[in-house]
Write a protein that holds these residues in place. Structure first.
Motif, PDB file in Angstrom:
ATOM      1  N   VAL A 107       0.806  -1.119  -0.128  1.00 21.91           N
ATOM      2  CA  VAL A 107      -0.118  -0.011   0.109  1.00 21.91           C
ATOM      3  C   VAL A 107       0.682   1.477  -0.152  1.00 21.91           C
ATOM      4  CG1 VAL A 107      -1.670   1.206   1.338  1.00 21.91           C
ATOM      5  CG2 VAL A 107      -2.081  -1.056   0.847  1.00 21.91           C
ATOM      6  N   LYS A 108       1.930   1.070   0.698  1.00 18.69           N
ATOM      7  CA  LYS A 108       2.857   2.407   0.750  1.00 18.69           C
ATOM      8  C   LYS A 108       3.535   2.687  -0.575  1.00 18.69           C
ATOM      9  CE  LYS A 108       7.002   4.111   3.215  1.00 18.69           C
ATOM     10  NZ  LYS A 108       8.158   3.664   4.298  1.00 18.69           N
ATOM     11  N   LYS A 109       3.526   1.762  -1.183  1.00 18.57           N
ATOM     12  CA  LYS A 109       4.126   1.633  -2.661  1.00 18.57           C
ATOM     13  C   LYS A 109       3.098   2.393  -3.435  1.00 18.57           C
ATOM     14  CE  LYS A 109       7.109   1.097  -6.205  1.00 18.57           C
ATOM     15  NZ  LYS A 109       8.287   1.633  -6.208  1.00 18.57           N
ATOM     16  N   ALA A 110       2.004   1.962  -3.424  1.00 15.39           N
ATOM     17  CA  ALA A 110       0.767   2.500  -4.299  1.00 15.39           C
ATOM     18  C   ALA A 110       0.511   3.833  -3.996  1.00 15.39           C
ATOM     19  CB  ALA A 110      -0.520   1.492  -4.020  1.00 15.39           C
ATOM     20  N   PHE A 111       0.344   4.240  -2.933  1.00 18.55           N
ATOM     21  CA  PHE A 111       0.107   5.465  -2.426  1.00 18.55           C
ATOM     22  C   PHE A 111       1.605   6.637  -2.576  1.00 18.55           C
ATOM     23  CE2 PHE A 111      -3.196   4.591   1.097  1.00 18.55           C
ATOM     24  CZ  PHE A 111      -3.985   4.073   0.077  1.00 18.55           C
ATOM     25  N   GLY A 112       2.634   6.092  -2.744  1.00 21.47           N
ATOM     26  CA  GLY A 112       3.844   6.728  -3.111  1.00 21.47           C
ATOM     27  C   GLY A 112       3.632   7.221  -4.590  1.00 21.47           C
ATOM     28  N   MET A 113       2.933   6.505  -5.149  1.00 21.72           N
ATOM     29  CA  MET A 113       2.843   6.863  -6.712  1.00 21.72           C
ATOM     30  C   MET A 113       1.996   8.046  -7.083  1.00 21.72           C
ATOM     31  SD  MET A 113       4.621   4.463  -8.438  1.00 21.72           S
ATOM     32  CE  MET A 113       3.913   4.096 -10.065  1.00 21.72           C
ATOM     33  N   ILE A 114       1.026   8.223  -6.097  1.00 22.05           N
ATOM     34  CA  ILE A 114       0.351   9.399  -6.321  1.00 22.05           C
ATOM     35  C   ILE A 114       0.253  10.372  -5.176  1.00 22.05           C
ATOM     36  CG2 ILE A 114      -1.325   8.263  -7.929  1.00 22.05           C
ATOM     37  CD1 ILE A 114      -3.121   8.104  -5.506  1.00 22.05           C
ATOM     38  N   GLU A 115       1.695  10.484  -4.500  1.00 16.98           N
ATOM     39  CA  GLU A 115       1.762  11.147  -3.300  1.00 16.98           C
ATOM     40  C   GLU A 115       1.256  12.586  -3.470  1.00 16.98           C
ATOM     41  OE1 GLU A 115       5.337  12.073   0.131  1.00 16.98           O
ATOM     42  OE2 GLU A 115       5.537  11.035  -1.763  1.00 16.98           O
ATOM     43  N   ASP A 116       1.622  13.527  -4.651  1.00 19.94           N
ATOM     44  CA  ASP A 116       1.401  14.607  -4.888  1.00 19.94           C
ATOM     45  C   ASP A 116      -0.271  15.029  -4.899  1.00 19.94           C
ATOM     46  OD1 ASP A 116       3.900  15.409  -4.610  1.00 19.94           O
ATOM     47  OD2 ASP A 116       4.253  15.218  -6.646  1.00 19.94           O
TER      48      ASP A 116
END
Length: 255
Positions: free
Chosen positions: A2-11
């Motif tokens: 999940v951290k990897k996934a959310f990191g893709m759209i962090e902004d």
């Protein structure tokens, strides 16, 4: 994952926090997941068009909303599995084994998506998943098979692995190895001066071979598990459907 996934759209998540009533929620991933879903529902209703209410905020573009949707779909697979596992009062190895298999299967499907963003993210999540699953797959498989409510030819092997790569040989080999070790240890404890320990080991091997060669009782239904169907996947219901469509009705007998 999940951290990897959310990191893709962090902004994008930072921008969406400003246009959704996020509040002072705990910084946990499931809250973020639900808030992003809420934002997607509002966007679909046209709440984030360039109006006076949205002036001063960076509104995601249509492509960015698509990316958010792709992330939510993939994180949703993780959430569904986690909800079943952590909300169940008495989770068993079989429940973990099945739901993690389901998670892997869903990620594999999305890894073949025509959308490049979703495909790359799914492959990245699969890589993370594999780091854990490679070490735990056999443990969960053995514990599931040893559960009297399950049978060796549990349908998830057939449903998720395909005919070209069955995990059964490696699992059966592990079971035989454990049985051999047990029989040797048992023999040495009961007959410390006897040379007949190998007979017990061979007998255990014959028991396993006879059971799998005959095919009897390998597809017996599981007992009904105490699982809240509202939490997602109902193992017993899915297994019953498999039993009804199997091409080996003679092997399906009640315990």
């Amino acid at each position: 994952m999940v951290k990897k996934a959310f990191g893709m759209i962090e902004d994008l998540i930072s921008d969406i926090r400003l246009i959704v009533c996020w509040g002072r929620s705990l910084p946990v991933w499931n809250v973020t997941f639900h808030k992003l879903q809420e934002a997607l529902e509002l966007e679909a209703k046209g709440e984030y068009l360039e109006t006076d209410d949205c002036k001063g905020f960076d509104i995601p573009s249509p492509q960015e909303w698509e990316n958010v949707m792709g992330v939510c779909k993939l994180v949703g697979h993780v959430y569904t599995a986690a909800e079943v596992l952590f909300m169940e009062k008495r989770p068993t190895a079989g429940l973990y084994f099945h739901n993690l298999n389901t998670l892997q299967f869903n990620l594999m499907k999305d890894s073949a998506s025509s959308d490049e963003f979703a495909r790359n993210l799914a492959n990245s999540m699969l890589e993370k998943f594999g780091e854990y699953w490679r070490n735990m797959y056999l443990v969960f498989a053995l514990a599931t098979i040893m559960d009297p409510r399950y049978k060796v030819k549990h349908f998830c092997f057939l449903k998720y692995e395909g005919n070209d790569h069955s995990p059964l040989p490696s699992i059966l080999e592990a079971i035989r190895s454990l049985l051999d070790d047990y029989m040797v240890h048992k023999s040495s404890m009961e007959h410390p001066m006897s040379d007949s320990g190998s007979d017990d080991s061979d007998m255990g091997e014959d028991i396993i071979s006879d059971e799998f060669d005959s095919g009897e009782d390998l597809l017996e239904p599981m007992e009904i598990l105490d699982i809240d169907p509202s939490l997602g996947f109902d193992c017993s219901d899915e297994f019953s459907k498999f039993v009804q469509t199997t091409s080996q009705p003679e092997a399906i007998a009640s315990s």
